[in-house]
Scaffold this motif. Structure first.
Motif, short mmCIF file in Angstrom:
data_model
loop_
_atom_site.label_atom_id
_atom_site.label_comp_id
_atom_site.label_asym_id
_atom_site.label_seq_id
_atom_site.Cartn_x
_atom_site.Cartn_y
_atom_site.Cartn_z
N THR A 7 25.82 50.78 38.78
CA THR A 7 26.41 51.95 38.11
C THR A 7 27.93 52.02 38.23
OG1 THR A 7 26.10 53.34 40.07
CG2 THR A 7 24.31 53.31 38.46
N THR A 8 28.50 51.34 39.22
CA THR A 8 29.94 51.41 39.46
C THR A 8 30.47 50.01 39.72
OG1 THR A 8 29.66 53.59 40.46
CG2 THR A 8 31.75 52.49 40.83
N ALA A 9 31.52 49.64 39.01
CA ALA A 9 32.02 48.27 39.07
C ALA A 9 33.50 48.22 39.39
CB ALA A 9 31.76 47.56 37.74
N LEU A 10 33.90 47.10 40.00
CA LEU A 10 35.30 46.76 40.19
C LEU A 10 35.55 45.45 39.47
CD1 LEU A 10 38.09 47.05 41.74
CD2 LEU A 10 37.05 45.58 43.49
N VAL A 11 36.59 45.41 38.64
CA VAL A 11 36.95 44.20 37.91
C VAL A 11 38.38 43.83 38.27
CG1 VAL A 11 37.16 43.09 35.65
CG2 VAL A 11 35.44 44.90 36.00
N THR A 12 38.57 42.63 38.81
CA THR A 12 39.93 42.20 39.16
C THR A 12 40.57 41.46 37.99
OG1 THR A 12 39.36 40.00 40.06
CG2 THR A 12 39.10 41.90 41.54
N GLY A 13 41.90 41.45 37.99
CA GLY A 13 42.61 40.83 36.87
C GLY A 13 42.24 41.47 35.56
N ALA A 14 42.14 42.80 35.57
CA ALA A 14 41.55 43.52 34.43
C ALA A 14 42.55 43.93 33.37
CB ALA A 14 40.82 44.77 34.94
N GLY A 15 43.80 43.56 33.54
CA GLY A 15 44.82 44.02 32.60
C GLY A 15 44.80 43.34 31.24
N ARG A 16 44.18 42.17 31.18
CA ARG A 16 44.18 41.43 29.91
C ARG A 16 43.07 40.40 29.92
NH1 ARG A 16 49.22 37.12 30.23
NH2 ARG A 16 48.67 36.17 32.22
N GLY A 17 42.91 39.74 28.79
CA GLY A 17 42.00 38.61 28.69
C GLY A 17 40.57 38.96 29.04
N ILE A 18 39.92 38.04 29.75
CA ILE A 18 38.51 38.21 30.08
C ILE A 18 38.30 39.45 30.95
CG2 ILE A 18 36.57 37.17 31.32
CD1 ILE A 18 37.57 34.44 30.42
N GLY A 19 39.18 39.68 31.91
CA GLY A 19 39.02 40.84 32.78
C GLY A 19 39.00 42.14 32.01
N ARG A 20 39.91 42.29 31.06
CA ARG A 20 39.94 43.50 30.25
C ARG A 20 38.66 43.61 29.42
NH1 ARG A 20 44.63 45.99 26.29
NH2 ARG A 20 43.26 47.41 25.17
N ALA A 21 38.22 42.51 28.84
CA ALA A 21 37.01 42.53 28.03
C ALA A 21 35.80 42.93 28.87
CB ALA A 21 36.79 41.17 27.39
N VAL A 22 35.73 42.43 30.10
CA VAL A 22 34.63 42.80 31.00
C VAL A 22 34.66 44.30 31.29
CG1 VAL A 22 33.71 42.56 33.34
CG2 VAL A 22 34.39 40.53 32.05
N ALA A 23 35.85 44.81 31.62
CA ALA A 23 35.98 46.24 31.93
C ALA A 23 35.54 47.10 30.75
CB ALA A 23 37.42 46.56 32.32
N GLU A 24 35.98 46.73 29.55
CA GLU A 24 35.62 47.50 28.37
C GLU A 24 34.12 47.45 28.10
OE1 GLU A 24 38.03 46.16 25.13
OE2 GLU A 24 39.89 46.97 25.97
N ARG A 25 33.52 46.27 28.28
CA ARG A 25 32.09 46.15 28.02
C ARG A 25 31.27 46.94 29.04
NH1 ARG A 25 28.43 42.52 25.70
NH2 ARG A 25 26.36 43.46 25.96
N LEU A 26 31.64 46.86 30.31
CA LEU A 26 30.90 47.60 31.33
C LEU A 26 31.00 49.10 31.10
CD1 LEU A 26 31.70 45.52 34.54
CD2 LEU A 26 29.57 45.53 33.21
N ALA A 27 32.19 49.55 30.73
CA ALA A 27 32.36 50.97 30.44
C ALA A 27 31.50 51.38 29.25
CB ALA A 27 33.84 51.28 30.17
#
Length: 268
Positions: A7-27
């Motif tokens: 239910t709660t995630a931490l994504v590193t290197g989330a400012g761009r690229g794959i990290g940002r895409a992961v953060a957006e998808r999880l949200a």
């Protein structure tokens, strides 16, 4: 543990690229998301993109263990216990040269980001996960971890070392209800890959959605039986592969091995 959704995630290197895409998808999947980057400015756009999702930005250089520990504590204070961590932050060799021609200072920055960064994040989150007997970790891996390219010696060394770390800790963590995965997205179009000579002119990129789907499958517990194994989101049918987990374990497949030279090899 399978089926117990994160239910709660931490994504590193989330400012761009794959990290940002992961953060957006999880949200978008309904998870609360802490995005980690080296500066608050680098995370402004992704926080805006997450809109009304429960999200927060935490600041740390992943190579700094104290900063990482503080960021993890801040994320949990804000969003609650982290039960999914995606280790995406990393670097690549600046030049395609053989090892002996590499700039050694830059070489070590790659290894530190890709290996020490994973170590620092995992070391910060795992005691908390162990105490709760719940957690999942995804390390962004690469085909270079198992089929190295001599022109990217720092990257391949760091990714293979991270693979061994996963292999080493997965067994003991299973006793505490925690799973850990190394998943390669394959070559996807990002700012990093666009700057790599090896991919110059490339058009047949892997679909990033395959990796994002894999992360969601981890979050939902569908891949729990594959903990500790190397997976390739661009090539593997991961859900089908999960049904063969007992077979993979019996064959000791998808792990690092030293191949013996014959039946008499004392190292086999």
């Amino acid at each position: 543990m399978s089926g117990d959704k994160s239910t709660t995630a931490l994504v590193t290197g989330a400012g761009r690229g794959i990290g940002r895409a992961v953060a957006e998808r999880l949200a978008a999947e309904g998870l609360a998301v802490a995005v980690l980057g080296r500066s608050r400015e680098s995370l402004t756009d992704v926080l805006d993109a997450l809109g009304d999702a429960r999200a927060t930005a935490v600041i740390a250089d992943v190579t700094d263990p104290k900063a990482v520990a503080a960021a993890v504590a801040e994320a949990e204070d804000t969003l609650g216990p982290l039960d999914l961590v995606v280790n995406n932050a990393g670097r690549i060799d600046q030049a395609e040269v053989p090892f002996w021609e590499a700039d050694l200072d830059q070489w070590w920055t790659v290894v530190e980001a890709n290996l020490r960064g994973v170590v620092n994040v995992d070391h910060a989150v795992l005691p908390r996960m162990v105490a709760r007997r719940h957690g999942r970790i995804v390390n962004l891996s690469s085909g270079f971890a198992v089929g190295p390219d001599p022109h990217y010696s720092a990257y391949t060394t760091s990714k293979t070392a991270a693979l061994r770390l996963t292999d080493t800790i997965a067994g003991p963590l299973a006793d505490h209800g925690i799973t850990v995965f190394d998943i390669s997205p394959g070559a996807v179009a990002t700012d990093m890959t666009a700057g790599m000579d090896i991919f110059r002119g490339k058009t047949d990129w892997y679909d990033l959605n395959l990796f994002l789907n894999a992360v969601v499958a981890v979050a939902e517990g569908h891949l729990d039986p594959l903990s500790g194994r190397f997976l390739h989101a661009g090539k593997d049918d991961l859900i089908t592969l999960a049904t063969r987990a007992a077979e993979l374990k019996a064959k000791d497949a998808r792990r690092l091995h030293l191949r013996p030279y014959g039946p008499e090899d004392p190292q086999q």
